[in-house]
Scaffold this motif. Structure first.
Motif, PDB file in Angstrom:
ATOM      1  N   LYS A  21       5.001   5.107  -4.054  1.00 54.59           N
ATOM      2  CA  LYS A  21       5.553   5.581  -2.794  1.00 54.59           C
ATOM      3  C   LYS A  21       4.405   5.749  -1.813  1.00 54.59           C
ATOM      4  N   SER A  30       4.445   9.845   2.714  1.00 54.10           N
ATOM      5  CA  SER A  30       5.648  10.614   2.402  1.00 54.10           C
ATOM      6  C   SER A  30       5.358  11.801   1.490  1.00 54.10           C
ATOM      7  N   CYS A  34      11.528   8.186   0.652  1.00 55.25           N
ATOM      8  CA  CYS A  34      10.803   7.019   1.117  1.00 55.25           C
ATOM      9  C   CYS A  34      11.195   5.835   0.247  1.00 55.25           C
TER      10      CYS A  34
END
Length: 82
Positions: free
Chosen positions: A8, A12, A20
């Motif tokens: 990720k 985020s 995300c």
């Protein structure tokens, strides 16, 4: 079981809305010929999109990553197997 992992965006992390899009990352693989030898440094490869990525195993995460089309990766393997 697949060894792929999900990544990720660092943007985020630690936010109130950390939802995300995640991207699956294939693990790096090293030739079985380089396992258990005194000099096991080798080129590592993984699938990526419509081709492959290669890197120098001695440098690990610090290695430059080269993107290759499938045909180019196949040609590399054929030349290395001489």
């Amino acid at each position: 079981m697949s060894q792929d992992r999900w990544r990720k965006s660092t943007r985020s992390q630690g936010t109130a809305n950390s939802n995300c899009v995640e991207v699956r990352v294939s693990p790096w693989r090293k030739s079985t010929r380089s396992q258990g030898t005194a000099n096991s440094d080798c080129v590592e490869a993984r699938t990526a999109g419509t081709g492959f990525q290669v890197r120098d195993s001695k440098l690990g995460d610090g290695s430059p990553i080269f993107d290759l089309k499938t045909a180019d990766f196949t040609a590399l393997l054929q030349q290395a197997d001489l």
